[in-house]
Design a protein around this motif. Structure first.
Motif, PDB file in Angstrom:
ATOM      1  N   TYR A 102       0.830  -1.211   0.000  1.00  0.00           N
ATOM      2  CA  TYR A 102       0.000   0.000   0.000  1.00  0.00           C
ATOM      3  C   TYR A 102       0.864   1.260   0.000  1.00  0.00           C
ATOM      4  O   TYR A 102       1.854   1.362   0.731  1.00  0.00           O
ATOM      5  CB  TYR A 102      -0.908  -0.006   1.227  1.00  0.00           C
ATOM      6  CG  TYR A 102      -1.704   1.259   1.422  1.00  0.00           C
ATOM      7  CD1 TYR A 102      -2.822   1.526   0.633  1.00  0.00           C
ATOM      8  CD2 TYR A 102      -1.345   2.185   2.400  1.00  0.00           C
ATOM      9  CE1 TYR A 102      -3.563   2.691   0.817  1.00  0.00           C
ATOM     10  CE2 TYR A 102      -2.079   3.350   2.594  1.00  0.00           C
ATOM     11  CZ  TYR A 102      -3.188   3.596   1.793  1.00  0.00           C
ATOM     12  OH  TYR A 102      -3.914   4.736   1.972  1.00  0.00           O
ATOM     13  N   GLN A 103       0.496   2.231  -0.827  1.00  0.00           N
ATOM     14  CA  GLN A 103       1.199   3.502  -0.919  1.00  0.00           C
ATOM     15  C   GLN A 103       0.266   4.628  -0.486  1.00  0.00           C
ATOM     16  O   GLN A 103      -0.688   4.958  -1.198  1.00  0.00           O
ATOM     17  CB  GLN A 103       1.662   3.748  -2.358  1.00  0.00           C
ATOM     18  CG  GLN A 103       2.623   2.717  -2.910  1.00  0.00           C
ATOM     19  CD  GLN A 103       4.012   2.863  -2.317  1.00  0.00           C
ATOM     20  OE1 GLN A 103       4.331   3.888  -1.714  1.00  0.00           O
ATOM     21  NE2 GLN A 103       4.840   1.842  -2.486  1.00  0.00           N
ATOM     22  N   PRO A 104       0.510   5.247   0.679  1.00  0.00           N
ATOM     23  CA  PRO A 104      -0.370   6.334   1.136  1.00  0.00           C
ATOM     24  C   PRO A 104      -0.448   7.487   0.135  1.00  0.00           C
ATOM     25  O   PRO A 104      -1.468   8.176   0.057  1.00  0.00           O
ATOM     26  CB  PRO A 104       0.288   6.792   2.442  1.00  0.00           C
ATOM     27  CG  PRO A 104       1.114   5.629   2.888  1.00  0.00           C
ATOM     28  CD  PRO A 104       1.581   4.955   1.636  1.00  0.00           C
ATOM     29  N   GLU A 105       0.629   7.688  -0.635  1.00  0.00           N
ATOM     30  CA  GLU A 105       0.650   8.786  -1.611  1.00  0.00           C
ATOM     31  C   GLU A 105      -0.370   8.607  -2.719  1.00  0.00           C
ATOM     32  O   GLU A 105      -0.680   9.554  -3.443  1.00  0.00           O
ATOM     33  CB  GLU A 105       2.048   8.928  -2.222  1.00  0.00           C
ATOM     34  CG  GLU A 105       3.129   9.304  -1.227  1.00  0.00           C
ATOM     35  CD  GLU A 105       3.661   8.108  -0.453  1.00  0.00           C
ATOM     36  OE1 GLU A 105       3.155   6.978  -0.668  1.00  0.00           O
ATOM     37  OE2 GLU A 105       4.565   8.292   0.379  1.00  0.00           O
ATOM     38  N   LEU A 106      -0.866   7.383  -2.884  1.00  0.00           N
ATOM     39  CA  LEU A 106      -1.805   7.105  -3.979  1.00  0.00           C
ATOM     40  C   LEU A 106      -3.258   7.130  -3.520  1.00  0.00           C
ATOM     41  O   LEU A 106      -4.137   6.666  -4.247  1.00  0.00           O
ATOM     42  CB  LEU A 106      -1.484   5.745  -4.613  1.00  0.00           C
ATOM     43  CG  LEU A 106      -0.108   5.623  -5.270  1.00  0.00           C
ATOM     44  CD1 LEU A 106       0.067   4.236  -5.872  1.00  0.00           C
ATOM     45  CD2 LEU A 106       0.087   6.686  -6.336  1.00  0.00           C
ATOM     46  N   LEU A 162     -13.217  -0.127  -0.450  1.00  0.00           N
ATOM     47  CA  LEU A 162     -12.090  -0.956  -0.029  1.00  0.00           C
ATOM     48  C   LEU A 162     -10.803  -0.147   0.050  1.00  0.00           C
ATOM     49  O   LEU A 162      -9.988  -0.347   0.964  1.00  0.00           O
ATOM     50  CB  LEU A 162     -11.915  -2.126  -1.003  1.00  0.00           C
ATOM     51  CG  LEU A 162     -13.041  -3.156  -1.041  1.00  0.00           C
ATOM     52  CD1 LEU A 162     -12.759  -4.211  -2.099  1.00  0.00           C
ATOM     53  CD2 LEU A 162     -13.233  -3.802   0.326  1.00  0.00           C
ATOM     54  N   ALA A 163     -10.610   0.771  -0.886  1.00  0.00           N
ATOM     55  CA  ALA A 163      -9.409   1.612  -0.861  1.00  0.00           C
ATOM     56  C   ALA A 163      -9.401   2.522   0.366  1.00  0.00           C
ATOM     57  O   ALA A 163      -8.349   2.770   0.963  1.00  0.00           O
ATOM     58  CB  ALA A 163      -9.340   2.445  -2.132  1.00  0.00           C
ATOM     59  N   ARG A 164     -10.572   2.979   0.764  1.00  0.00           N
ATOM     60  CA  ARG A 164     -10.671   3.905   1.887  1.00  0.00           C
ATOM     61  C   ARG A 164     -10.618   3.181   3.226  1.00  0.00           C
ATOM     62  O   ARG A 164      -9.958   3.644   4.167  1.00  0.00           O
ATOM     63  CB  ARG A 164     -11.979   4.695   1.787  1.00  0.00           C
ATOM     64  CG  ARG A 164     -12.149   5.772   2.844  1.00  0.00           C
ATOM     65  CD  ARG A 164     -13.383   6.615   2.591  1.00  0.00           C
ATOM     66  NE  ARG A 164     -14.615   5.845   2.653  1.00  0.00           N
ATOM     67  CZ  ARG A 164     -15.332   5.482   1.592  1.00  0.00           C
ATOM     68  NH1 ARG A 164     -14.925   5.814   0.381  1.00  0.00           N
ATOM     69  NH2 ARG A 164     -16.448   4.772   1.740  1.00  0.00           N
ATOM     70  N   LYS A 165     -11.272   2.016   3.330  1.00  0.00           N
ATOM     71  CA  LYS A 165     -11.421   1.353   4.615  1.00  0.00           C
ATOM     72  C   LYS A 165     -10.292   0.372   4.940  1.00  0.00           C
ATOM     73  O   LYS A 165      -9.834   0.302   6.082  1.00  0.00           O
ATOM     74  CB  LYS A 165     -12.761   0.621   4.667  1.00  0.00           C
ATOM     75  CG  LYS A 165     -13.971   1.553   4.644  1.00  0.00           C
ATOM     76  CD  LYS A 165     -13.992   2.464   5.866  1.00  0.00           C
ATOM     77  CE  LYS A 165     -15.250   3.337   5.865  1.00  0.00           C
ATOM     78  NZ  LYS A 165     -15.285   4.237   7.055  1.00  0.00           N
ATOM     79  N   ILE A 166      -9.861  -0.408   3.954  1.00  0.00           N
ATOM     80  CA  ILE A 166      -8.837  -1.420   4.252  1.00  0.00           C
ATOM     81  C   ILE A 166      -7.559  -1.207   3.448  1.00  0.00           C
ATOM     82  O   ILE A 166      -6.718  -2.098   3.359  1.00  0.00           O
ATOM     83  CB  ILE A 166      -9.373  -2.846   4.020  1.00  0.00           C
ATOM     84  CG1 ILE A 166      -9.740  -3.061   2.552  1.00  0.00           C
ATOM     85  CG2 ILE A 166     -10.576  -3.126   4.896  1.00  0.00           C
ATOM     86  CD1 ILE A 166     -10.142  -4.495   2.270  1.00  0.00           C
ATOM     87  N   LYS A 167      -7.418  -0.023   2.850  1.00  0.00           N
ATOM     88  CA  LYS A 167      -6.190   0.364   2.153  1.00  0.00           C
ATOM     89  C   LYS A 167      -5.800  -0.643   1.074  1.00  0.00           C
ATOM     90  O   LYS A 167      -4.672  -1.122   1.024  1.00  0.00           O
ATOM     91  CB  LYS A 167      -5.048   0.539   3.152  1.00  0.00           C
ATOM     92  CG  LYS A 167      -5.315   1.608   4.198  1.00  0.00           C
ATOM     93  CD  LYS A 167      -4.157   1.748   5.165  1.00  0.00           C
ATOM     94  CE  LYS A 167      -4.439   2.837   6.196  1.00  0.00           C
ATOM     95  NZ  LYS A 167      -3.325   2.996   7.154  1.00  0.00           N
ATOM     96  N   SER A 215      10.775   4.579  -7.802  1.00  0.00           N
ATOM     97  CA  SER A 215      10.461   5.821  -7.119  1.00  0.00           C
ATOM     98  C   SER A 215       9.003   6.199  -7.365  1.00  0.00           C
ATOM     99  O   SER A 215       8.461   5.973  -8.450  1.00  0.00           O
ATOM    100  CB  SER A 215      11.378   6.934  -7.616  1.00  0.00           C
ATOM    101  OG  SER A 215      10.924   8.194  -7.181  1.00  0.00           O
ATOM    102  N   LYS A 216       8.383   6.776  -6.346  1.00  0.00           N
ATOM    103  CA  LYS A 216       6.974   7.183  -6.482  1.00  0.00           C
ATOM    104  C   LYS A 216       6.779   8.210  -7.586  1.00  0.00           C
ATOM    105  O   LYS A 216       5.697   8.326  -8.163  1.00  0.00           O
ATOM    106  CB  LYS A 216       6.464   7.717  -5.146  1.00  0.00           C
ATOM    107  CG  LYS A 216       6.489   6.684  -4.022  1.00  0.00           C
ATOM    108  CD  LYS A 216       6.063   7.295  -2.702  1.00  0.00           C
ATOM    109  CE  LYS A 216       6.111   6.261  -1.588  1.00  0.00           C
ATOM    110  NZ  LYS A 216       7.497   5.769  -1.347  1.00  0.00           N
ATOM    111  N   ASP A 217       7.842   8.985  -7.869  1.00  0.00           N
ATOM    112  CA  ASP A 217       7.763   9.974  -8.948  1.00  0.00           C
ATOM    113  C   ASP A 217       7.623   9.319 -10.307  1.00  0.00           C
ATOM    114  O   ASP A 217       7.151   9.953 -11.258  1.00  0.00           O
ATOM    115  CB  ASP A 217       9.000  10.874  -8.945  1.00  0.00           C
ATOM    116  CG  ASP A 217       9.087  11.722  -7.694  1.00  0.00           C
ATOM    117  OD1 ASP A 217       8.024  12.022  -7.128  1.00  0.00           O
ATOM    118  OD2 ASP A 217      10.213  12.071  -7.288  1.00  0.00           O
TER     119      ASP A 217
END
Length: 471
Positions: free
Chosen positions: A198-202, A325-330, A433-435
């Protein structure tokens, strides 16, 4: 801005590929030989072919080949800056996974007298196994390096083979098209990996996570390729000509009804009545996933109903379940494999239980008992010891077997995905890289016109986002 190629990737990818290919070459030299006489397929479902001839297998082999390398490859090219990655890494994973599957399945099923017996049927079985790796990889597409994708596939294939053996040997699952063994397994394995990576930036849209008319066109073309050849995929393991005929026709009916449902519901959901390409690229195939488990057993009307229900569930999954699902369980599901393979797979499993329970006695009770104890299978069914005995085998017992096979597959795949994700997070492996998520320039020599076009598109996209923030 020019891209500096990662020294670690420059070392790791060639070394890993050379090492793996060297090991495979050595194994094939020492252990693999051709076998001329007929051997039983590792996919020993109740609908297994009774005899394998080259003239019967090769057309199906070509169809599945096109699905893997053309259909799936094009379908994964939907991102405007990652279209090369979608096609090329699909090409890489498919080749690696087929080779690795031949070895794993060979030692697991065909190893005798110090050799692995090889026929074209084995390669076809390996392609079925490779499908799981390609589907699972869709959940993390664009966010993982080719080194991670190779390791991803290397760990998934043996687990798939073991799970397939479990659900067939102990529950004799009826699953001619691999709805449980392939689609459910690959979906939740991929989602397990995606959740760990999981990437919090996304949490919000990545600037490069976008499509354009060309990438959407190629992806939709891939969908049509898959749509055309899906009846072969669902029917190749049929035991009789009648079962194969039913599987082909029922798969077509499910795909066709699902496509009509997709057009209708997509237009209904949009406020301006426009049709979503994302829904067309995915929901039009959902019927093929759901019907696979009972393609040779269900009636034509039932096939139509399953296709409609699968397409409906796929679209609603994209519309409501994926954001939840993206919001609740990442859970970041890049290609929406849960909507195309997971939810329709569950619908297919439930449909198989209903069909088995309400089917006529001469189809799902007496004859089922006889097939499970058929001497041609070469084994005494352990599922009879779990749910009943030879004299009391009923449709209810088989329905329980279907449910148990689903539960085992769900647990094995999700746990395997979690473990694989933890291994892929190790710092010793290349991490993009996330970039440069969803960007071909990190991995490919991009023509100058594409670079300029990509840079211009990215600037326009950034300008649009800035403008929207000010509104």
């Amino acid at each position: 801005m020019s891209i500096v190629f990662s020294p670690s990737l420059r070392c790791q990818l060639p070394v890993l590929l050379a090492l793996l290919q060297g090991i495979f070459v050595a194994i094939f030299i020492m252990f693999v030989t051709y076998e001329d006489h007929s051997i039983r397929s590792p996919f020993h479902n109740l609908t297994e072919e009774k005899e394998d001839h080259l003239t019967a297998i090769f057309p199906s082999f070509k169809d599945v080949h096109l699905m893997l390398f053309v259909g799936l490859g094009l379908m994964l090219s939907f991102l405007k800056l990652y279209s090369f990655g979608g096609i090329a890494f699909n090409f890489l994973i498919a080749n690696f996974a087929i080779q690795w599957s031949l070895i794993v399945q060979g030692f697991f099923y065909h190893y005798k007298e110090g050799k692995i017996s090889l026929r074209l049927e084995n390669v076809l079985d390996a392609e079925f196994a490779a499908v799981t790796a390609l589907i699972s990889a869709g959940a993390v597409m664009g966010r993982t390096s080719p080194v991670q994708l190779l390791l991803f596939s290397a760990l998934e294939i043996p687990l798939f083979v073991v799970n397939d053996w479990l659900v067939n040997k102990y529950f004799h699952v009826i699953d001619i098209g691999g709805t449980i063994a392939i689609h459910i397994f690959s979906c939740y394995f991929g989602l397990g990996v995606a959740q760990i990576l999981y990437q919090p930036e996304l949490r919000k849209t990545h600037p490069k996570e976008a499509t354009n008319s060309n990438s959407d066109f190629l992806s939709f073309l891939g969908t049509i390729f898959l749509w055309i050849f899906w009846p072969t995929f669902n029917s190749v393991l049929a035991k009789t000509e009648a079962a194969r005929l039913h599987a082909i026709i029922n798969t077509f009916f499910a795909l066709s009804s699902g496509t009509i449902t997709t057009f209708a519901l997509s237009s209904l959901i949009d406020r301006r009545g426009r049709i979503s390409l994302v829904y067309l690229q995915n929901a039009s195939l959902a019927g093929g996933v759901a019907i696979g488990i009972i393609a040779d057993l269900i009636s034509p009307g039932g096939a139509f109903a399953v296709g409609c229900l699968a397409a409906l569930s796929c679209i609603l999954g994209y519309q409501y379940l994926s954001p939840f699902l993206a919001r609740k369980i990442k859970m970041q599901d890049q290609c929406g494999i849960h909507n195309l393979h997971g939810i329709p797979g569950i619908i297919g499993t439930l449909s198989s239980i209903v069909v088995i329970l309400i089917g006529p006695t001469n189809t799902y009770s007496t004859s089922l008992h006889e097939m499970l104890n058929d001497s041609n299978l070469g084994i005494q069914s352990p599922v009879l010891e779990v749910f009943g005995n030879q004299n009391t085998w009923t449709a209810k017992d088989q329905a329980l077997g279907q449910a148990a096979a689903f539960g085992v597959t769900f647990g094995v795949s999700l746990l395997g995905g979690y473990i694989t994700g933890l291994l892929l997070r190790l710092p010793c492996f290349v991490h993009p890289s996330k970039d440069y998520f969803f960007d071909d320039q990190l991995y490919f020599q991009i023509p100058e016109d594409n670079k300029n076009k990509s840079t211009t598109n990215e600037k326009l996209h950034q300008h649009l986002l800035t403008s929207l923030k000010h509104i």
